[in-house]
Design an enzyme around this catalytic site. Structure first.
Site, PDB file in Angstrom:
ATOM      1  N   LEU A 179       0.873  -1.179   0.000  1.00  0.00           N
ATOM      2  CA  LEU A 179       0.000   0.000   0.000  1.00  0.00           C
ATOM      3  C   LEU A 179       0.906   1.223   0.000  1.00  0.00           C
ATOM      4  CD1 LEU A 179      -1.990  -2.249   0.840  1.00  0.00           C
ATOM      5  CD2 LEU A 179      -3.132  -0.566   2.281  1.00  0.00           C
ATOM      6  N   PHE A 180       0.800   2.019  -1.062  1.00  0.00           N
ATOM      7  CA  PHE A 180       1.871   2.957  -1.373  1.00  0.00           C
ATOM      8  C   PHE A 180       1.324   4.344  -1.654  1.00  0.00           C
ATOM      9  CE2 PHE A 180       5.298   4.648  -4.098  1.00  0.00           C
ATOM     10  CZ  PHE A 180       6.411   4.285  -3.357  1.00  0.00           C
ATOM     11  N   HIS A 204      -1.459   2.100  -5.304  1.00  0.00           N
ATOM     12  CA  HIS A 204      -1.626   3.522  -4.981  1.00  0.00           C
ATOM     13  C   HIS A 204      -3.083   3.932  -5.182  1.00  0.00           C
ATOM     14  CE1 HIS A 204      -0.665   7.784  -4.634  1.00  0.00           C
ATOM     15  NE2 HIS A 204      -1.402   7.989  -5.713  1.00  0.00           N
ATOM     16  N   GLY A 282       2.950   0.866   5.546  1.00  0.00           N
ATOM     17  CA  GLY A 282       3.929   1.733   6.200  1.00  0.00           C
ATOM     18  C   GLY A 282       3.443   2.229   7.540  1.00  0.00           C
ATOM     19  N   GLN A 291      -3.532   4.475  13.488  1.00  0.00           N
ATOM     20  CA  GLN A 291      -2.495   3.464  13.617  1.00  0.00           C
ATOM     21  C   GLN A 291      -2.281   3.000  15.049  1.00  0.00           C
ATOM     22  OE1 GLN A 291       1.105   4.570  11.518  1.00  0.00           O
ATOM     23  NE2 GLN A 291      -0.034   5.278   9.740  1.00  0.00           N
ATOM     24  N   CYS A 443      -7.745  23.366  -1.152  1.00  0.00           N
ATOM     25  CA  CYS A 443      -7.734  22.854   0.216  1.00  0.00           C
ATOM     26  C   CYS A 443      -6.282  22.896   0.680  1.00  0.00           C
ATOM     27  CB  CYS A 443      -8.332  21.452   0.291  1.00  0.00           C
ATOM     28  SG  CYS A 443      -7.485  20.244  -0.755  1.00  0.00           S
TER      29      CYS A 443
END
Length: 478
Positions: A179-180, A204, A282, A291, A443
């Site tokens: 997962l990038f 991605h 990550g 996390q 934003c």
């Protein structure tokens, strides 16, 4: 011109069983061969000498060999045949004299095989030979080290010696889907996993910012060309903008970030099924609200992700992760990627239960996953360009037209602290009264504004997203 290298492989390789050891060496030699071909070599050969690899090539690839996973040390060497200790000292001395002239030096000797002398004998005799030309011997802090490796009747004199990356050759330990985001953490996680011999492909999620996706692909290319010798990774690109819209409208504020993570896990499980041995993330414990151990556990349980989830940086501090990022050459690009805009920038639950999360996750439309997966595109990192990656560029804009109405989508506190001169806050506008105007939205970094611009386009507005968001606007005004 011929270049000769003696490669010390990672200490784990010689310890493999006699059945599996040849496979590791074959894979390492195949990966090194890719380095040589990239540099245009047409004449090279390999020879395994005990646990080491001797390479002779027509191009200089010393620095790149040190970046091949499975290489512990590599040196450019001269081969010196000798008959006895005196002959050895004389011939090596001829090579080394110019290196030690006027400098403090040390002699390091390794010896393999049966000889009528010891390694210490060689060091003493060679040191005595070289000392008159030098500034003296200093075994603790020498300016120059003379490294010699003696094997049978041949001495390998190291002209240049550098430390390699170590690890296991890519291709010896299966495949994993990473997962990038391209930010600081995910490239480090991918690199650490690849270092253990795993072939890494990238997943991605496009979240509204073409610039972030371009940067993520650039980081993937950096990893591929600088480290992933022997592998041509895939870059899976999934458009998550529609899903983000549903999360913002249907999911309670405090659960949004964890629901987003759960959706990413679920999509990864669908894409990885049958083709991958693990999923890489990550994540570092406690670094962000999503996390925490409780949230990571709940997200994986609700997502249905059954593959092992590898989290190689789970116990590292941010400073440690940044240090590795700089070492592998991804930091300067990764730091520009930033984080997705305002899914839930504050007041996020840090200890969700499986039941609570499942209840919120089930609020998403049943067909959302199917529709999202239909946006999947697969690119090859080595052969694809940035132009192949970037989604619809007609929505983004890099300047403010003179007649445009500029709209700030950030929260009110951020708007009051700084906003583009003349910009309106989105909570205080009547959109219908602006239907005949050109609208430029921004934003923090351009993610949310891209999504809102697309939605306004569907309603007939002439809306654009300012590329790079508020940070980019600030730079343009300074």
């Amino acid at each position: 011109m011929s270049y000769k290298y003696l490669i010390t492989v990672s200490g784990e390789l010689p310890l493999k069983s006699w059945r599996s050891r040849p496979r590791f060496y074959r894979t390492l030699i195949k990966n090194i061969s890719e380095v040589l071909r990239e540099y245009g070599s047409t004449n090279y050969s390999f020879k395994i000498i005990d646990a080491k690899i001797f390479l002779e090539s027509d191009v200089d690839v010393l620095e790149d060999l040190s970046k091949v996973f499975g290489v512990m040390k590599v040196g450019e060497v001269d081969l010196i045949n000798f008959s006895d200790l005196r002959d050895l000292v004389s011939k090596v001395g001829e090579h080394a004299t110019s290196l030690v002239t006027g400098k403090k030096f040390a002699v390091r000797v390794k010896r393999f095989g049966t000889h009528p002398f010891t390694s210490l004998d060689v060091a003493k005799e060679l040191g005595a030979f070289l000392k008159p030309y030098s500034a003296g011997v200093d075994l603790e802090n020498p300016e120059v080290e003379i490294n010699i490796e003696i094997r049978g009747p041949i001495a390998y004199f190291y002209k240049r010696l550098i430390t390699g990356v170590g690890g296991l050759p890519i291709g010896t330990e299966g495949r994993a889907l990473s997962l990038f985001s391209g930010g600081i953490d995910s490239p480090v996680a991918a690199w650490l996993t690849a270092k253990r011999g795993v072939k890494i492909d990238f997943l991605h999620f496009f979240m509204g910012s073409p610039s972030a996706t371009r940067l993520a692909f650039t980081v993937a290319k950096t990893l591929t060309y600088n480290w992933f010798y022997g592998h041509n990774p895939r870059f899976y690109l999934v458009d998550l903008t529609n899903a983000l819209d549903y999360i913002r409208t249907d999911v309670k504020w405090e659960f949004r970030q964890v629901v987003l993570k759960t959706l990413m896990y679920h999509l990864a499980s669908k894409i990885a099924a049958g083709s991958y041995d693990a999923v890489v993330t990550g994540e570092s414990i406690g670094q962000t609200s999503s996390q925490t151990l409780a949230n990571l556990s709940a997200a994986q349980a609700v997502s249905g992700l059954q593959l092992p989830v590898l989290r190689p940086i789970v116990g590292l501090d941010k400073e440690e992760i940044v240090s590795i990022s700089k070492k592998i050459g991804t930091y300067e690009t990764s730091v520009m990627v930033g984080e997705p805009c305002s899914i839930a920038p504050s007041r996020v639950r840090t200890k969700v239960t499986v039941e609570e999360l499942r209840s919120e996750f089930m609020k998403l439309p049943e067909d959302l996953v199917i529709k999202t997966l239909k946006t999947l595109r697969v690119l090859e990192v080595r052969t694809s360009s940035l132009d192949d990656v970037v989604p619809d560029k007609t929505v983004v804009i890099e300047y403010i037209p003179e007649d445009a109405v500029v709209i700030d989508l950030r929260d009110l506190d951020a708007y009051l602290e700084w906003h583009y001169p003349g910009a309106l806050h989105y909570e205080n506008i009547n959109l219908e009264g602006l239907r005949d105007k050109t609208l430029v939205l921004y934003c923090d970094r351009g993610n949310r504004s891209y999504i809102e611009a697309l939605r306004l386009r569907e309603k007939g507005f002439k809306a654009y997203s300012f590329i790079g968001g508020a940070e980019s606007l600030k730079r343009r005004l300074t």
